[in-house]
Design a protein around this motif. Sequence first.
Motif, mmCIF file in Angstrom:
data_model
loop_
_atom_site.group_PDB
_atom_site.id
_atom_site.type_symbol
_atom_site.label_atom_id
_atom_site.label_comp_id
_atom_site.label_asym_id
_atom_site.label_seq_id
_atom_site.Cartn_x
_atom_site.Cartn_y
_atom_site.Cartn_z
ATOM 1 N N ARG A 132 14.579 24.177 -3.484
ATOM 2 C CA ARG A 132 14.491 22.904 -2.755
ATOM 3 C C ARG A 132 13.137 22.762 -2.066
ATOM 4 N NH1 ARG A 132 18.655 20.469 1.797
ATOM 5 N NH2 ARG A 132 17.259 18.849 2.499
ATOM 6 N N SER A 133 12.671 23.801 -1.409
ATOM 7 C CA SER A 133 11.384 23.690 -0.708
ATOM 8 C C SER A 133 10.231 23.534 -1.701
ATOM 9 C CB SER A 133 11.161 24.878 0.225
ATOM 10 O OG SER A 133 10.984 26.061 -0.501
ATOM 11 N N GLU A 134 10.309 24.208 -2.854
ATOM 12 C CA GLU A 134 9.269 24.040 -3.874
ATOM 13 C C GLU A 134 9.250 22.614 -4.408
ATOM 14 O OE1 GLU A 134 10.084 26.987 -6.838
ATOM 15 O OE2 GLU A 134 9.242 28.619 -5.635
ATOM 16 N N CYS A 135 10.426 22.041 -4.645
ATOM 17 C CA CYS A 135 10.496 20.672 -5.158
ATOM 18 C C CYS A 135 10.063 19.654 -4.107
ATOM 19 C CB CYS A 135 11.896 20.368 -5.689
ATOM 20 S SG CYS A 135 12.242 21.221 -7.247
ATOM 21 N N GLU A 136 10.370 19.911 -2.840
ATOM 22 C CA GLU A 136 9.897 19.030 -1.775
ATOM 23 C C GLU A 136 8.371 19.053 -1.716
ATOM 24 O OE1 GLU A 136 11.912 20.471 1.704
ATOM 25 O OE2 GLU A 136 13.695 19.274 1.295
ATOM 26 N N ALA A 137 7.796 20.237 -1.820
ATOM 27 C CA ALA A 137 6.336 20.346 -1.805
ATOM 28 C C ALA A 137 5.725 19.655 -3.020
ATOM 29 C CB ALA A 137 5.919 21.813 -1.763
ATOM 30 N N ASP A 138 6.365 19.796 -4.176
ATOM 31 C CA ASP A 138 5.890 19.149 -5.395
ATOM 32 C C ASP A 138 5.919 17.629 -5.239
ATOM 33 O OD1 ASP A 138 5.083 18.927 -8.146
ATOM 34 O OD2 ASP A 138 7.176 18.550 -8.694
ATOM 35 N N ALA A 139 7.032 17.112 -4.720
ATOM 36 C CA ALA A 139 7.152 15.661 -4.529
ATOM 37 C C ALA A 139 6.116 15.163 -3.520
ATOM 38 C CB ALA A 139 8.565 15.308 -4.063
ATOM 39 N N ASN A 140 5.913 15.899 -2.435
ATOM 40 C CA ASN A 140 4.900 15.503 -1.448
ATOM 41 C C ASN A 140 3.508 15.490 -2.067
ATOM 42 O OD1 ASN A 140 6.737 15.174 0.628
ATOM 43 N ND2 ASN A 140 6.495 17.262 1.362
ATOM 44 N N ALA A 141 3.229 16.464 -2.900
ATOM 45 C CA ALA A 141 1.913 16.526 -3.544
ATOM 46 C C ALA A 141 1.715 15.365 -4.516
ATOM 47 C CB ALA A 141 1.755 17.856 -4.272
ATOM 48 N N MET A 142 2.746 15.014 -5.243
ATOM 49 C CA MET A 142 2.621 13.922 -6.215
ATOM 50 C C MET A 142 2.455 12.576 -5.513
ATOM 51 S SD MET A 142 2.532 15.381 -9.071
ATOM 52 C CE MET A 142 2.828 14.169 -10.323
ATOM 53 N N ILE A 143 3.195 12.351 -4.471
ATOM 54 C CA ILE A 143 3.094 11.077 -3.751
ATOM 55 C C ILE A 143 1.741 10.975 -3.062
ATOM 56 C CG2 ILE A 143 4.042 9.748 -1.817
ATOM 57 C CD1 ILE A 143 5.721 9.622 -4.364
ATOM 58 N N GLY A 144 1.189 12.079 -2.641
ATOM 59 C CA GLY A 144 -0.111 12.062 -1.983
ATOM 60 C C GLY A 144 -1.256 11.760 -2.925
ATOM 61 N N SER A 145 -1.032 11.917 -4.209
ATOM 62 C CA SER A 145 -2.072 11.647 -5.199
ATOM 63 C C SER A 145 -2.276 10.139 -5.339
ATOM 64 C CB SER A 145 -1.640 12.258 -6.534
ATOM 65 O OG SER A 145 -2.289 11.652 -7.592
ATOM 66 N N ARG A 146 -3.502 9.704 -5.479
ATOM 67 C CA ARG A 146 -3.763 8.256 -5.544
ATOM 68 C C ARG A 146 -3.164 7.613 -6.786
ATOM 69 N NH1 ARG A 146 -9.359 9.719 -7.427
ATOM 70 N NH2 ARG A 146 -9.366 8.874 -9.510
ATOM 71 N N PHE A 147 -3.004 8.373 -7.881
ATOM 72 C CA PHE A 147 -2.458 7.810 -9.110
ATOM 73 C C PHE A 147 -0.968 7.533 -8.992
ATOM 74 C CE2 PHE A 147 -0.593 8.356 -13.378
ATOM 75 C CZ PHE A 147 -1.223 7.305 -14.021
ATOM 76 N N TYR A 148 -0.243 8.384 -8.278
ATOM 77 C CA TYR A 148 1.212 8.295 -8.236
ATOM 78 C C TYR A 148 1.763 7.677 -6.957
ATOM 79 C CZ TYR A 148 0.997 11.528 -12.147
ATOM 80 O OH TYR A 148 0.743 12.112 -13.342
ATOM 81 N N ASN A 149 0.930 7.183 -6.084
ATOM 82 C CA ASN A 149 1.415 6.833 -4.753
ATOM 83 C C ASN A 149 2.427 5.699 -4.699
ATOM 84 O OD1 ASN A 149 -0.357 4.781 -5.204
ATOM 85 N ND2 ASN A 149 -1.680 5.218 -3.471
ATOM 86 N N GLU A 150 2.600 4.907 -5.752
ATOM 87 C CA GLU A 150 3.614 3.857 -5.670
ATOM 88 C C GLU A 150 4.983 4.299 -6.191
ATOM 89 O OE1 GLU A 150 1.398 3.368 -9.449
ATOM 90 O OE2 GLU A 150 0.639 3.025 -7.467
ATOM 91 N N LEU A 151 5.074 5.474 -6.737
ATOM 92 C CA LEU A 151 6.363 5.955 -7.233
ATOM 93 C C LEU A 151 7.144 6.635 -6.111
ATOM 94 C CD1 LEU A 151 5.180 7.386 -10.643
ATOM 95 C CD2 LEU A 151 6.278 5.208 -10.209
ATOM 96 N N ALA A 152 8.456 6.616 -6.253
ATOM 97 C CA ALA A 152 9.330 7.114 -5.180
ATOM 98 C C ALA A 152 9.343 8.637 -5.100
ATOM 99 C CB ALA A 152 10.747 6.605 -5.384
ATOM 100 N N TRP A 153 9.332 9.129 -3.861
ATOM 101 C CA TRP A 153 9.378 10.566 -3.597
ATOM 102 C C TRP A 153 10.631 11.187 -4.185
ATOM 103 C CZ3 TRP A 153 12.663 13.949 -1.138
ATOM 104 C CH2 TRP A 153 12.130 15.187 -0.761
#
Length: 82
Positions: free
Chosen positions: A38-59
């Motif tokens: 769970r913590s690895e996936c939370e970190a992965d989701a946070n990293a993806m949302i923080g990226s400028r390419f993916y920022n409009e997709l849901a966490w």
Amino acid sequence: MMKRRLVLVAAALAAVGLMAGCSFRPLSPEEKIRRLDRSECEADANAMIGSRFYNELAWDWYFERCMKQKGYTPEQIREMWR
């Protein structure tokens, strides 16, 4: 966007703190793996949302995708949020 990221990180840290404070018994190996996943996936989701390419997709989409790749069912994922 940065504010949302800070809120998510703060919420994740608070959740970890609450889980650690409420744990009166040792965790089973399965529970340890589940928390680590769970913590690895939370970190992965946070990293993806923080990226400028993916920022409009849901966490939550990233989180669920990550957990499903680790072999969790949708029911098991929903149980994590209870």
